[in-house]
Design a protein around this motif. Structure first.
Motif, PDB file in Angstrom:
ATOM      1  N   VAL A 160      41.721  41.304   5.212  1.00 40.08           N
ATOM      2  CA  VAL A 160      42.172  40.635   6.426  1.00 40.08           C
ATOM      3  C   VAL A 160      43.666  40.867   6.626  1.00 40.08           C
ATOM      4  O   VAL A 160      44.120  41.232   7.712  1.00 40.08           O
ATOM      5  CB  VAL A 160      41.864  39.112   6.371  1.00 40.08           C
ATOM      6  N   PHE A 161      44.444  40.681   5.569  1.00 42.87           N
ATOM      7  CA  PHE A 161      45.885  40.870   5.670  1.00 42.87           C
ATOM      8  C   PHE A 161      46.248  42.333   5.889  1.00 42.87           C
ATOM      9  O   PHE A 161      47.152  42.640   6.667  1.00 42.87           O
ATOM     10  CB  PHE A 161      46.588  40.340   4.419  1.00 42.87           C
ATOM     11  N   LEU A 162      45.540  43.220   5.234  1.00 42.12           N
ATOM     12  CA  LEU A 162      45.842  44.639   5.405  1.00 42.12           C
ATOM     13  C   LEU A 162      45.523  45.109   6.822  1.00 42.12           C
ATOM     14  O   LEU A 162      46.267  45.907   7.401  1.00 42.12           O
ATOM     15  CB  LEU A 162      45.083  45.467   4.368  1.00 42.12           C
ATOM     16  N   ARG A 163      44.428  44.607   7.402  1.00 44.82           N
ATOM     17  CA  ARG A 163      44.115  44.948   8.793  1.00 44.82           C
ATOM     18  C   ARG A 163      45.170  44.389   9.744  1.00 44.82           C
ATOM     19  O   ARG A 163      45.565  45.047  10.712  1.00 44.82           O
ATOM     20  CB  ARG A 163      42.730  44.436   9.175  1.00 44.82           C
ATOM     21  N   LEU A 164      45.630  43.188   9.479  1.00 46.78           N
ATOM     22  CA  LEU A 164      46.671  42.587  10.304  1.00 46.78           C
ATOM     23  C   LEU A 164      47.950  43.419  10.256  1.00 46.78           C
ATOM     24  O   LEU A 164      48.567  43.689  11.292  1.00 46.78           O
ATOM     25  CB  LEU A 164      46.952  41.159   9.836  1.00 46.78           C
ATOM     26  N   ILE A 165      48.330  43.845   9.073  1.00 46.03           N
ATOM     27  CA  ILE A 165      49.519  44.687   8.925  1.00 46.03           C
ATOM     28  C   ILE A 165      49.317  46.006   9.648  1.00 46.03           C
ATOM     29  O   ILE A 165      50.203  46.486  10.349  1.00 46.03           O
ATOM     30  CB  ILE A 165      49.832  44.907   7.429  1.00 46.03           C
ATOM     31  N   SER A 166      48.150  46.587   9.484  1.00 48.20           N
ATOM     32  CA  SER A 166      47.852  47.863  10.140  1.00 48.20           C
ATOM     33  C   SER A 166      47.907  47.723  11.654  1.00 48.20           C
ATOM     34  O   SER A 166      48.494  48.564  12.344  1.00 48.20           O
ATOM     35  CB  SER A 166      46.470  48.348   9.712  1.00 48.20           C
ATOM     36  N   ASP A 167      47.326  46.664  12.180  1.00 51.23           N
ATOM     37  CA  ASP A 167      47.348  46.430  13.622  1.00 51.23           C
ATOM     38  C   ASP A 167      48.774  46.216  14.123  1.00 51.23           C
ATOM     39  O   ASP A 167      49.140  46.694  15.198  1.00 51.23           O
ATOM     40  CB  ASP A 167      46.488  45.225  13.998  1.00 51.23           C
ATOM     41  N   MET A 198      53.310  30.014   3.514  1.00 49.07           N
ATOM     42  CA  MET A 198      53.494  30.784   2.309  1.00 49.07           C
ATOM     43  C   MET A 198      53.925  32.197   2.692  1.00 49.07           C
ATOM     44  O   MET A 198      53.469  32.735   3.688  1.00 49.07           O
ATOM     45  CB  MET A 198      52.195  30.798   1.508  1.00 49.07           C
ATOM     46  N   ASP A 199      54.775  32.765   1.877  1.00 50.90           N
ATOM     47  CA  ASP A 199      55.270  34.108   2.087  1.00 50.90           C
ATOM     48  C   ASP A 199      54.117  35.111   1.979  1.00 50.90           C
ATOM     49  O   ASP A 199      53.388  35.103   0.989  1.00 50.90           O
ATOM     50  CB  ASP A 199      56.343  34.409   1.036  1.00 50.90           C
ATOM     51  N   PRO A 200      53.921  35.965   2.994  1.00 50.15           N
ATOM     52  CA  PRO A 200      52.799  36.915   2.965  1.00 50.15           C
ATOM     53  C   PRO A 200      52.827  37.849   1.753  1.00 50.15           C
ATOM     54  O   PRO A 200      51.785  38.159   1.185  1.00 50.15           O
ATOM     55  CB  PRO A 200      52.959  37.705   4.257  1.00 50.15           C
ATOM     56  N   GLU A 201      54.016  38.274   1.361  1.00 53.43           N
ATOM     57  CA  GLU A 201      54.109  39.167   0.199  1.00 53.43           C
ATOM     58  C   GLU A 201      53.672  38.449  -1.074  1.00 53.43           C
ATOM     59  O   GLU A 201      52.934  39.006  -1.894  1.00 53.43           O
ATOM     60  CB  GLU A 201      55.542  39.673   0.049  1.00 53.43           C
ATOM     61  N   GLN A 202      54.094  37.212  -1.222  1.00 53.48           N
ATOM     62  CA  GLN A 202      53.691  36.419  -2.379  1.00 53.48           C
ATOM     63  C   GLN A 202      52.181  36.185  -2.367  1.00 53.48           C
ATOM     64  O   GLN A 202      51.525  36.279  -3.404  1.00 53.48           O
ATOM     65  CB  GLN A 202      54.431  35.084  -2.388  1.00 53.48           C
ATOM     66  N   LEU A 203      51.635  35.918  -1.192  1.00 50.60           N
ATOM     67  CA  LEU A 203      50.202  35.702  -1.060  1.00 50.60           C
ATOM     68  C   LEU A 203      49.424  36.953  -1.469  1.00 50.60           C
ATOM     69  O   LEU A 203      48.440  36.872  -2.219  1.00 50.60           O
ATOM     70  CB  LEU A 203      49.859  35.299   0.368  1.00 50.60           C
ATOM     71  N   MET A 204      49.868  38.115  -0.993  1.00 54.06           N
ATOM     72  CA  MET A 204      49.192  39.365  -1.357  1.00 54.06           C
ATOM     73  C   MET A 204      49.290  39.623  -2.861  1.00 54.06           C
ATOM     74  O   MET A 204      48.324  40.060  -3.492  1.00 54.06           O
ATOM     75  CB  MET A 204      49.789  40.545  -0.592  1.00 54.06           C
TER      76      MET A 204
END
Length: 74
Positions: A46-53, A1-7
């Motif tokens: 979880v997704f925001l931390r992944l993006i930040s990392d 699934m597209d990460p943007e769509q998931l968010m």
């Protein structure tokens, strides 16, 4: 699934859950909705931390390491 769509979907679900929590009539319903809100918030975190990392990761030389990598073939 597209990460943007998931968010986007997590955000919409979070908004809906908060609205539902506001309309809850008793304590049990409020607790139930608050647990849903907490779980959705943690999932987004979880997704925001992944993006930040990923933003702070050092990708220098990344392309050089994978020059011989073949694209997935069907």
């Amino acid at each position: 699934m597209d990460p943007e769509q998931l968010m986007n979907e997590l955000g919409e679900e979070l908004h809906t859950s908060i609205q539902d929590m506001r309309g809850a009539g008793n304590i049990e319903e409020r607790v139930q909705h608050s647990e849903i809100v907490r779980n959705l918030s943690e999932s987004m975190g979880v997704f925001l931390r992944l993006i930040s990392d990923a933003m702070y990761a050092d990708f220098n030389g990344f392309e050089d390491d994978y020059d011989d990598y073949d694209e997935y073939e069907e």
